[in-house]
Every structure is written in structure tokens, then in C-alpha cells.
Design a protein around this motif. Structure first.
Motif, short mmCIF file in Angstrom:
data_model
loop_
_atom_site.label_atom_id
_atom_site.label_comp_id
_atom_site.label_asym_id
_atom_site.label_seq_id
_atom_site.Cartn_x
_atom_site.Cartn_y
_atom_site.Cartn_z
N TYR A 177 13.61 -5.85 -3.12
CA TYR A 177 12.44 -5.44 -3.89
C TYR A 177 11.30 -5.06 -2.94
O TYR A 177 11.26 -5.50 -1.79
CB TYR A 177 11.99 -6.59 -4.80
N PHE A 178 10.40 -4.22 -3.44
CA PHE A 178 9.23 -3.84 -2.65
C PHE A 178 8.00 -3.83 -3.54
O PHE A 178 8.10 -3.93 -4.76
CB PHE A 178 9.43 -2.49 -1.96
N VAL A 179 6.83 -3.74 -2.90
CA VAL A 179 5.57 -3.69 -3.63
C VAL A 179 4.83 -2.42 -3.30
O VAL A 179 4.96 -1.86 -2.21
CB VAL A 179 4.67 -4.91 -3.32
N LEU A 180 4.04 -1.97 -4.25
CA LEU A 180 3.03 -0.92 -4.07
C LEU A 180 1.74 -1.48 -4.64
O LEU A 180 1.76 -2.27 -5.58
CB LEU A 180 3.42 0.37 -4.78
N GLY A 181 0.60 -1.08 -4.07
CA GLY A 181 -0.65 -1.58 -4.62
C GLY A 181 -1.83 -1.33 -3.73
O GLY A 181 -1.75 -0.62 -2.72
N ASP A 182 -2.93 -1.96 -4.11
CA ASP A 182 -4.19 -1.81 -3.39
C ASP A 182 -4.20 -2.72 -2.17
O ASP A 182 -5.02 -3.64 -2.04
CB ASP A 182 -5.37 -2.15 -4.31
N PHE A 183 -3.27 -2.44 -1.26
CA PHE A 183 -3.11 -3.25 -0.06
C PHE A 183 -3.31 -2.39 1.17
O PHE A 183 -2.95 -1.20 1.18
CB PHE A 183 -1.71 -3.87 0.01
N LYS A 184 -3.83 -2.99 2.21
CA LYS A 184 -4.01 -2.30 3.49
C LYS A 184 -2.65 -1.85 4.02
O LYS A 184 -1.69 -2.61 4.03
CB LYS A 184 -4.69 -3.23 4.48
N ASP A 185 -2.56 -0.61 4.43
CA ASP A 185 -1.35 -0.02 5.00
C ASP A 185 -0.20 0.10 4.00
O ASP A 185 0.96 0.27 4.40
CB ASP A 185 -0.87 -0.80 6.23
N VAL A 186 -0.48 0.00 2.69
CA VAL A 186 0.57 0.17 1.68
C VAL A 186 0.16 1.24 0.68
O VAL A 186 0.66 2.36 0.72
CB VAL A 186 0.87 -1.16 0.95
#
Length: 483
Positions: free
Chosen positions: A164-173
């Protein structure tokens, strides 16, 4: 009945649901004076029995299920003041002498209270307050009774073999489907990722099945086919149920993390849940003292789960100890009373039957025996397990970890020895203790000049042994031999 639930309270201590009908909304409120008016149902020829659907497996054909039946030797008018399921108030209707409620709401409650969406039957102790009136409306009496309800959810989707992976309001993502941040597998069905948020407000994110990633050509149509999120859009809950594409109960909404900082997100696909914890810096060193060590007269150094450069960036530690009945202990980042912690300051999982209980800020076990203590200093958590030591490498003829034939036998006495199987080949011996989530070489040790030495950096020096010999290890004296 209405199927809507107040989602913001889903994982709270008490869940509040909308009424089945407006006529019954007052009955779901706690009755402060009910205890003073309780009558004995048997003396009035009245009893409450489990209904035909007190034990259900989801889904059901009709959402309205009969959870209980009121039985009486006389003609009465029935009403239900309230029911309490593990302390949660839910609405019900009375249809004839049947008590009816929503299967959807009962299932939702079971999943929330057990923090799991797995297809496992959950029993829910249920307390009923119900009223009985004569046909003429006089002589109203209130009764109290208990029935155990049970519900089995439909279950969770199969675990994605690609993770699984995440996408979102994250630094470097960010939200680029072709540039995801994959989660690290910690155990079967459990994945973790550390992210950094930069916004002071809500930082939005979602989970996605690894099989939806097609490389640089990955688009939104790909990842959205395997997206996962929360029940409530914009929720800031740090502990929540997961909703997936094709979910039979809810549509996928987007959760958030409030505030800037580093966070560890854990996704448990066995139960379809996620948790978010602030990522704190782990300790560089850890020491232990307690009632068996003169409360500070001796400080034992706890071994770091090494990262091949000395110490551990995750702040995880392990030690193998013989603990006596009612022995107490605690930890410190120094070999001194400075920043010490334990007991109620730690989240503790006792998987070994040690009979753990906190005694103030001290840790305490009721049952004597050999235990492995695995401490996550950043999360203030300790897991107690039974030690599992293994041989690995050329002396066994293979490099697979966790092979049953290569496992040591454990002693029962405090001065006993952990003894390996006989070496299959004459070669360099390699040994380790199994620690959840750690590669075997991160918890490796060997015997040098009769002393057990734990690996803290690169490969240890070679230790040749002869086929047919066995390793004998004494973790009380930290000594060992091959014979």
C-alpha cells in the motif's frame, strides 16, 4: 429505520445514533431514576428472551432485526425506555411484543467498539430497560434485564500482494499518483509510513492499493480503483476505521492530520483500521533497573535494534531477561535516575502471559520466567514475548529466518541455558533472537571469549564451529560456549 449514524462519535466511548422514529427518541436517553423503579419481571409473569436475530451475520435481507421478545402471561402494552450496549445508547422500536433495531447500526457499533471490521463474531452484552402497562394504561412498571447480542461483519478485502502507499499533503509526497510513498510492511497485513506535514491546519491524505501503481504512467483512474479512506470526510481522528472502494457500508471519504510535524501512520488491513501517532525521536540508549537490581545499584544496558551503523534511528531496544514473580523494573535513557519511565507511562502488550500490570511508574510481572522485552522508546510502548532464538547461515545449510528446525530450546530455570540444535555443517556460526519487525541481522549476537556479544554495527568477526556441536547460552551471566 434510519441507517444514518453520527459519524464524528463513531470511535468515542459512547456512540449516539439518530432515532428510529421521532416517537422513540426520548426512550434512548439515560433514565436517571430508573434504578428506583425497577420491578421483578418474574413476579408479574413477564420475561425477556433473545430475539430471532439476536445473533446475526451481515448482510441481512431486512435492516430491521428482532433482537429481543417480551413474553407475558397477561395482556399488556409494551414500551422500551432504553438499551445500553457496552455503555452505548441505541434506538429501538417495539413491534407487538418484539424489540426491533437496525442491523446496520448494531454492526457499526460492534466494529467501532472492537476497532475491527474483520469477519469475526463479536458478542455485545446488552442491558434493557423496558416498561409494561396494563391495557387500560394504568399501573406502569419498569423492568431491567440482560441479553447478549452478537454480530459478524461482512469482512475486509484481501490484502494487496503489492502492499500500500499514501498520497497527501505531505512533504516530498503530494497528490501525484505517479509519485507515491509506499508503506513499509511490518507484519502480515500491517504497514507503516512516516510522513511530514507542513500545514498548521488539516493535512488531507488517502491510502491506495499497491497494485494500482503502474509506474510513471500511473493516473488517477488507476489509483482511484483501489483508494481507501475514512467514514467521515475531513475527520481528524487519530484512530479510525478504513473504508475501501466497493465498501458495502460506506463511501470512501478523505481523512486529515491536524498540524505540522512528523507522523507515523499504521495501516492494519487485517482489521481495516488506521492509527496516526506523532513521530517523536527515539532514544539512543536504554537502561533497565528494578527490584532485582537494587533499584539503581545496577543498570542493565538494553540492546538496540541496530541499523548497521550503531544504535537505531527508530529508538527500538530488546533484551532477554529472567523475571521473577512480582518483580518490578523500569527504564531510563541513562544509567542513572534521570528521565526514567515505566508502568502507566508505557503502553504494554503482554503476549507471553507474564501477568503484566503497572504499579505506578514501575513495570511488574506476576509470573516468573524467561521473557523478551521489546521497547519502542519513541512510542513509549513495550511488547513482552517468549524469546525465540535461532541459528541461521552455513551451519544450518540455509539463510531463511524463523526456521523451526533451527530454533533453540528455552530453559525454565534462571540459571538455565538456551541450547541450539546440533550444527549441520562445520562453518561460521550465526545466531539471533526474533524481534517483531526487525531483520534477523539487526538482533544478531555471537560468543567471543566465552561472552555473549550483541551486534551493534557491521558484521561481527567469524566464529568457526564444528558440525555436531551445539551453542549453549546463559543470558543471566551473558556467557556462552560451543560443545
Amino acid at each position: 429505520m434510519k441507517r444514518h449514524i453520527i459519524l464524528g462519535a463513531l470511535l468515542g466511548t459512547v456512540l449516539v445514533f439518530t432515532g428510529c422514529k421521532d416517537d422513540y427518541q426520548d426512550w434512548v436517553k439515560p433514565q436517571a431514576s430508573a434504578e428506583k423503579a425497577i420491578s421483578d419481571p418474574a413476579s408479574h409473569g413477564i420475561s425477556l428472551a433473545a430475539g430471532a436475530q439476536a445473533d446475526i451475520t451481515m448482510p441481512v435481507a431486512d435492516d430491521n432485526i428482532v433482537i429481543a421478545t417480551i413474553q407475558s402471561t397477561k395482556e399488556h402494552v409494551y414500551g422500551v425506555k432504553s438499551i445500553s450496549i457496552n455503555g452505548a445508547q441505541l434506538p429501538v422500536e417495539v413491534q407487538g411484543n418484539n424489540i426491533v433495531m437496525s442491523a446496520f447500526q448494531l454492526d457499526s457499533l460492534a466494529q467501532a467498539q472492537n476497532f475491527s471490521r474483520a469477519a469475526v463474531k463479536r458478542e455485545l452484552p446488552t442491558e434493557f430497560y423496558y416498561t409494561i402497562k396494563n391495557v387500560d394504561g394504568k399501573d406502569s412498571l419498569t423492568f431491567k434485564d440482560n441479553i447478549t447480542l452478537a454480530v459478524k461483519p461482512e469482512g475486509v478485502p484481501a490484502i494487496d500482494p503489492n502492499g500500500y502507499f499514501v498520497l497527501g499533503d505531505f512533504k516530498d509526497v503530494g497528490w501525484n499518483p505517479s509519485g507515491p510513498k509506499f508503506m513499509e510492511k511490518k507484519s502480515d497485513g500491517v504497514y507503516e509510513v512516516v510522513v511530514e506535514t507542513t500545514g498548521d491546519g488539516q493535512n488531507w491524505f488517502k491510502f491506495y492499493c499497491g497494485s494500482t501503481y503502474k509506474g510513471e504512467s500511473t493516473g488517477w483512474d488507476d489509483v482511484n480503483s483501489g483508494q481507501m479512506g475514512s467514514i467521515e470526510n475531513g475527520t481528524t481522528e487519530m484512530k479510525n476505521l478504513v473504508v475501501w472502494t466497493g465498501d458495502p457500508k460506506w463511501g470512501v471519504q478523505t481523512p486529515t492530520i491536524k498540524g505540522a510535524g512528523k507522523w507515523k501512520i499504521t495501516l492494519d488491513m487485517n482489521n481495516c483500521t488506521y492509527t496516526v501517532k506523532e513521530k517523536k525521536a527515539g532514544l539512543d540508549e536504554l537502561f533497565l533497573t528494578g527490584s532485582n537490581y537494587g533499584w539503581g545499584a545496577t543498570w542493565l544496558k538494553v540492546n538496540a535494534v541496530n541499523n548497521n551503523w550503531g544504535g537505531t534511528s527508530e529508538g527500538e531496544f530488546w533484551t532477554i531477561l529472567y523475571l521473577h514473580a512480582d518483580e518490578q523494573f523500569k527504564f531510563s535513557p541513562k544509567a542513572a535516575w534521570d528521565g526514567d519511565f515505566g508502568g502507566t507511562q508505557l503502553e504494554v502488550v503482554d503476549e507471553a502471559g507474564a501477568g503484566y500490570s503497572p504499579d505506578g511508574t514501575n513495570c511488574k510481572v506476576a509470573n516468573a520466567g524467561w521473557y523478551l522485552l521489546h521497547v519502542y522508546s519513541a512510542d513509549m510502548k513495550m511488547v513482552i514475548t517468549t524469546p525465540k532464538l535461532y541459528l541461521i547461515g552455513n551451519v544450518t545449510g540455509g539463510w531463511d529466518a524463523g526456521v523451526a528446525a533451527n530454533q533453540f530450546t528455552n530453559p525454565t530455570a534462571e540459571d538455565g541455558e538456551f541450547i541450539s540444535p546440533a550444527f549441520a555443517n562445520s562453518d561460521n556460526v550465526r545466531m539471533y533472537v526474533e524481534v517483531t519487525g526487525a531483520d534477523w541481522w539487526r538482533t544478531e549476537f555471537n560468543v567471543f571469549d566465552g561472552k555473549i556479544v550483541v551486534r551493534t554495527e557491521g558484521d561481527q568477526d567469524a566464529v568457526p564451529v564444528t558440525a555436531g556441536q551445539k551453542a549453549h547460552l546463559n543470558f543471566t551471566s551473558m556467557t556462552g560456549s560451543f560443545q
